[in-house]
Write a protein that holds these residues in place. Structure first.
Motif, PDB file in Angstrom:
ATOM      1  N   PRO A   1       0.730  -0.996   0.005  1.00 38.43           N
ATOM      2  CA  PRO A   1      -0.173  -0.074  -0.041  1.00 38.43           C
ATOM      3  C   PRO A   1       0.914   1.412  -0.078  1.00 38.43           C
ATOM      4  CG  PRO A   1      -0.887  -1.735   1.607  1.00 38.43           C
ATOM      5  CD  PRO A   1       0.523  -2.138   1.208  1.00 38.43           C
ATOM      6  N   GLY A   2       0.442   2.084  -0.724  1.00 38.89           N
ATOM      7  CA  GLY A   2       1.410   3.531  -0.917  1.00 38.89           C
ATOM      8  C   GLY A   2       2.219   3.502  -1.890  1.00 38.89           C
ATOM      9  N   ALA A   3       2.635   2.450  -2.695  1.00 43.95           N
ATOM     10  CA  ALA A   3       3.576   2.372  -3.286  1.00 43.95           C
ATOM     11  C   ALA A   3       3.558   3.083  -4.919  1.00 43.95           C
ATOM     12  CB  ALA A   3       4.294   1.243  -3.624  1.00 43.95           C
ATOM     13  N   ARG A   4       4.396   3.628  -5.475  1.00 45.18           N
ATOM     14  CA  ARG A   4       4.410   4.001  -6.841  1.00 45.18           C
ATOM     15  C   ARG A   4       5.303   2.996  -7.828  1.00 45.18           C
ATOM     16  NH1 ARG A   4       6.708   8.011 -10.666  1.00 45.18           N
ATOM     17  NH2 ARG A   4       4.913   8.531 -12.113  1.00 45.18           N
ATOM     18  N   LEU A   5       4.551   2.217  -8.357  1.00 42.78           N
ATOM     19  CA  LEU A   5       5.467   1.214  -9.028  1.00 42.78           C
ATOM     20  C   LEU A   5       6.033   1.507 -10.273  1.00 42.78           C
ATOM     21  CD1 LEU A   5       3.104  -1.826  -7.990  1.00 42.78           C
ATOM     22  CD2 LEU A   5       4.921  -1.095  -6.922  1.00 42.78           C
ATOM     23  N   GLU A   6       7.152   1.270 -10.572  1.00 49.14           N
ATOM     24  CA  GLU A   6       7.549   1.876 -11.961  1.00 49.14           C
ATOM     25  C   GLU A   6       8.145   0.506 -12.618  1.00 49.14           C
ATOM     26  OE1 GLU A   6      10.478   5.112 -12.104  1.00 49.14           O
ATOM     27  OE2 GLU A   6       9.504   5.826 -10.367  1.00 49.14           O
ATOM     28  N   GLY A   7       8.919  -0.446 -12.115  1.00 52.26           N
ATOM     29  CA  GLY A   7       9.268  -1.635 -12.704  1.00 52.26           C
ATOM     30  C   GLY A   7      10.361  -1.714 -13.686  1.00 52.26           C
ATOM     31  N   ARG A   8      10.596  -2.687 -14.501  1.00 55.22           N
ATOM     32  CA  ARG A   8      11.385  -2.619 -15.603  1.00 55.22           C
ATOM     33  C   ARG A   8      10.861  -3.362 -16.748  1.00 55.22           C
ATOM     34  NH1 ARG A   8      14.546  -7.532 -15.160  1.00 55.22           N
ATOM     35  NH2 ARG A   8      14.226  -8.495 -13.222  1.00 55.22           N
ATOM     36  N   ILE A   9      11.197  -3.135 -17.904  1.00 58.17           N
ATOM     37  CA  ILE A   9      10.785  -3.680 -19.065  1.00 58.17           C
ATOM     38  C   ILE A   9      11.424  -4.861 -19.504  1.00 58.17           C
ATOM     39  CG2 ILE A   9      10.039  -3.110 -21.661  1.00 58.17           C
ATOM     40  CD1 ILE A   9      10.190  -0.163 -20.991  1.00 58.17           C
ATOM     41  N   LEU A  10      10.514  -5.864 -19.675  1.00 64.24           N
ATOM     42  CA  LEU A  10      11.047  -7.271 -20.029  1.00 64.24           C
ATOM     43  C   LEU A  10      10.910  -7.512 -21.586  1.00 64.24           C
ATOM     44  CD1 LEU A  10       9.543  -9.689 -17.456  1.00 64.24           C
ATOM     45  CD2 LEU A  10      11.817  -8.539 -17.437  1.00 64.24           C
ATOM     46  N   PHE A  11      10.025  -6.780 -22.098  1.00 59.13           N
ATOM     47  CA  PHE A  11       9.479  -7.246 -23.549  1.00 59.13           C
ATOM     48  C   PHE A  11       8.694  -5.982 -24.230  1.00 59.13           C
ATOM     49  CE2 PHE A  11       5.613  -8.639 -25.892  1.00 59.13           C
ATOM     50  CZ  PHE A  11       6.261  -9.437 -26.998  1.00 59.13           C
ATOM     51  N   GLN A  12       9.298  -5.806 -25.348  1.00 54.97           N
ATOM     52  CA  GLN A  12       8.195  -4.652 -26.179  1.00 54.97           C
ATOM     53  C   GLN A  12       8.179  -5.306 -27.516  1.00 54.97           C
ATOM     54  OE1 GLN A  12       8.925  -0.701 -24.803  1.00 54.97           O
ATOM     55  NE2 GLN A  12       8.128   0.080 -26.902  1.00 54.97           N
ATOM     56  N   ALA A  13       6.805  -5.033 -28.141  1.00 53.89           N
ATOM     57  CA  ALA A  13       6.749  -5.290 -29.577  1.00 53.89           C
ATOM     58  C   ALA A  13       5.792  -4.291 -30.340  1.00 53.89           C
ATOM     59  CB  ALA A  13       6.325  -6.816 -29.639  1.00 53.89           C
ATOM     60  N   ASP A  14       5.659  -4.290 -31.640  1.00 60.22           N
ATOM     61  CA  ASP A  14       5.051  -3.470 -32.242  1.00 60.22           C
ATOM     62  C   ASP A  14       4.536  -4.096 -33.621  1.00 60.22           C
ATOM     63  OD1 ASP A  14       7.228  -3.369 -34.297  1.00 60.22           O
ATOM     64  OD2 ASP A  14       7.814  -1.449 -33.435  1.00 60.22           O
ATOM     65  N   LEU A  15       3.838  -3.410 -34.772  1.00 59.15           N
ATOM     66  CA  LEU A  15       3.346  -4.052 -35.688  1.00 59.15           C
ATOM     67  C   LEU A  15       4.049  -4.931 -36.523  1.00 59.15           C
ATOM     68  CD1 LEU A  15       0.084  -2.082 -36.351  1.00 59.15           C
ATOM     69  CD2 LEU A  15       0.191  -4.513 -35.799  1.00 59.15           C
ATOM     70  N   SER A  16       5.533  -4.537 -36.282  1.00 56.88           N
ATOM     71  CA  SER A  16       6.513  -5.349 -37.195  1.00 56.88           C
ATOM     72  C   SER A  16       6.363  -6.801 -36.581  1.00 56.88           C
ATOM     73  CB  SER A  16       7.820  -4.915 -37.327  1.00 56.88           C
ATOM     74  OG  SER A  16       8.424  -4.669 -35.786  1.00 56.88           O
ATOM     75  N   ASP A  17       5.846  -7.120 -35.776  1.00 58.48           N
ATOM     76  CA  ASP A  17       5.843  -8.193 -35.087  1.00 58.48           C
ATOM     77  C   ASP A  17       4.561  -8.771 -35.068  1.00 58.48           C
ATOM     78  OD1 ASP A  17       8.624  -8.112 -33.976  1.00 58.48           O
ATOM     79  OD2 ASP A  17       7.698  -6.612 -32.282  1.00 58.48           O
ATOM     80  N   GLU A  18       3.977 -10.058 -34.721  1.00 56.97           N
ATOM     81  CA  GLU A  18       2.891 -10.678 -34.742  1.00 56.97           C
ATOM     82  C   GLU A  18       2.037 -10.525 -33.260  1.00 56.97           C
ATOM     83  OE1 GLU A  18       1.335 -11.966 -37.154  1.00 56.97           O
ATOM     84  OE2 GLU A  18       2.796 -13.046 -38.451  1.00 56.97           O
ATOM     85  N   ILE A  19       1.880  -9.280 -33.315  1.00 57.72           N
ATOM     86  CA  ILE A  19       0.608  -8.766 -32.263  1.00 57.72           C
ATOM     87  C   ILE A  19      -0.619  -8.205 -32.897  1.00 57.72           C
ATOM     88  CG2 ILE A  19       2.765  -8.291 -30.602  1.00 57.72           C
ATOM     89  CD1 ILE A  19       1.887  -5.344 -31.071  1.00 57.72           C
TER      90      ILE A  19
END
Length: 347
Positions: A287-305
């Motif tokens: 409770p009270g946290a502001r979560l930022e985390g880290r990016i594991l994976f990113q894709a766009d329309l050059s990929d099959e999404i």
């Protein structure tokens, strides 16, 4: 979900497909039914087929394009898995459950689906046939007396329901929903289209074991972060998720050790359609946290999404962590229902 999602490319132009909001479909059959489904296997994750199998912290295992002539199929917005990722339970934003068995090879690569069954979502004895009531956007499952309970988040009419059932996944198809206790009242203040898009059940290895984590799709008016809640468990309360680069949360799932993965979607005219996954440390989800985390994976329309809305985590027989993603096709002929499978690589 947004009112429009990029569906594909014609030359360099992005086609925008409207979500199918309140159309009147034929009344679905009573009880459980088996839709006709066609499956196509994806040959690579990047459309050019030249990028190999590693994408960020994930290894591509394979994917399926799922099509059906049934007017009740599509709009899949939440997914959970069991039996090393082979048993699938999904829910759509037009009021249907879907269960299936994933057929895969020894390496975990998806080959097809079998035993596909669907049924209407039922709340307090009433089938949810009106889009305003049926707009399920998130799904989690946790152990409960007598078996399991599915926890489902809805938007348009914001609420969270629990569905007790005995056998995973087919038992959920006949379950009857009732209100989940302990839902924070401010979830009702979320904007239309910015509801409880992400739900995750904290595992025994988590500091908040037994809790449900709920995250809104986007910020409220005059705010910049998405709101999140820890519902139940030893540390209930509110937190926020920092947003960046126009990505908004669409689902979440816990890793066995308690870290949280959040699937995010971006749709802008400038950047087209994107998907990414962030990882948040277990100790930070308080409770009270502001979560930022880290990016594991990113894709766009050059990929099959496509419009990626569902995320499930399971453990393969060899101990590897497997991620299964599902897309919401908005029941548009311009979009696809994609089931994607990845292996989380060791850190």
């Amino acid at each position: 979900m947004p009112h429009a999602i990029a569906a594909g490319l014609v030359g360099l132009a992005v086609l925008v497909a409207p979500a199918s909001p309140l159309r009147a479909d034929p009344t679905p059959p009573d009880g459980i039914f088996a839709p006709t489904v066609e499956i196509e296997r994806l040959q690579s994750f990047d459309r050019a087929g030249k990028a190999g199998t590693r994408f960020g912290a994930l290894e591509w295992l394979g994917g399926l394009v799922i099509r059906s002539p049934s007017p009740h199929f599509g709009g899949l917005s939440g997914i959970v898995t069991a039996d090393h990722g082979r048993d699938l339970l999904m829910i759509s934003d037009v009021g249907f459950w879907l269960s299936a068995r994933l057929d895969s090879d020894a390496a975990g690569r998806p080959l097809g689906l079998s035993g596909i069954r669907m049924a209407s979502v039922v709340e307090q004895g009433r089938r949810l046939l009106d889009k305003r009531d049926a707009d399920a956007e998130s799904l989690a499952v946790r152990p409960a007396p007598g078996g399991f309970e599915a926890i489902v988040g809805f938007e348009t009419r914001h609420r969270i329901l629990r569905f007790p059932f005995a056998v995973f996944p087919t038992g959920a198809l006949s379950a009857v929903g009732e209100r989940l206790n302990g839902i924070p009242g401010e979830t009702a203040t979320l904007a239309y289209g910015k509801g409880l898009e992400s739900l995750a059940a904290a595992p025994p290895g988590s500091p908040i074991a037994g809790a449900i984590v709920a995250i809104a799709e986007g910020p409220r008016r005059n705010e910049t972060d998405s709101l999140g809640w820890i519902i139940g468990g030893p540390k209930p309360g509110r937190f926020t998720v920092a947003l960046s680069n126009d990505f908004m949360p669409t689902d979440a799932a816990f890793l066995p050790g308690g870290d949280l993965l959040v699937l995010e979607r971006r749709f802008t005219v400038a950047d087209s359609l994107g998907a990414r996954i962030r990882r948040f440390a277990a100790a930070e989800i308080v409770p009270g946290a502001r979560l930022e985390g880290r990016i594991l994976f990113q894709a766009d329309l050059s990929d099959e999404i496509d419009n990626m809305e569902g995320l499930a985590v399971d453990t393969a027989e060899d101990g590897a962590t497997i991620l299964t993603l599902i897309s919401d096709d908005n029941r548009s002929i311009l979009q696809r229902t994609l089931l994607l499978r990845f292996r989380l690589l060791p850190e």
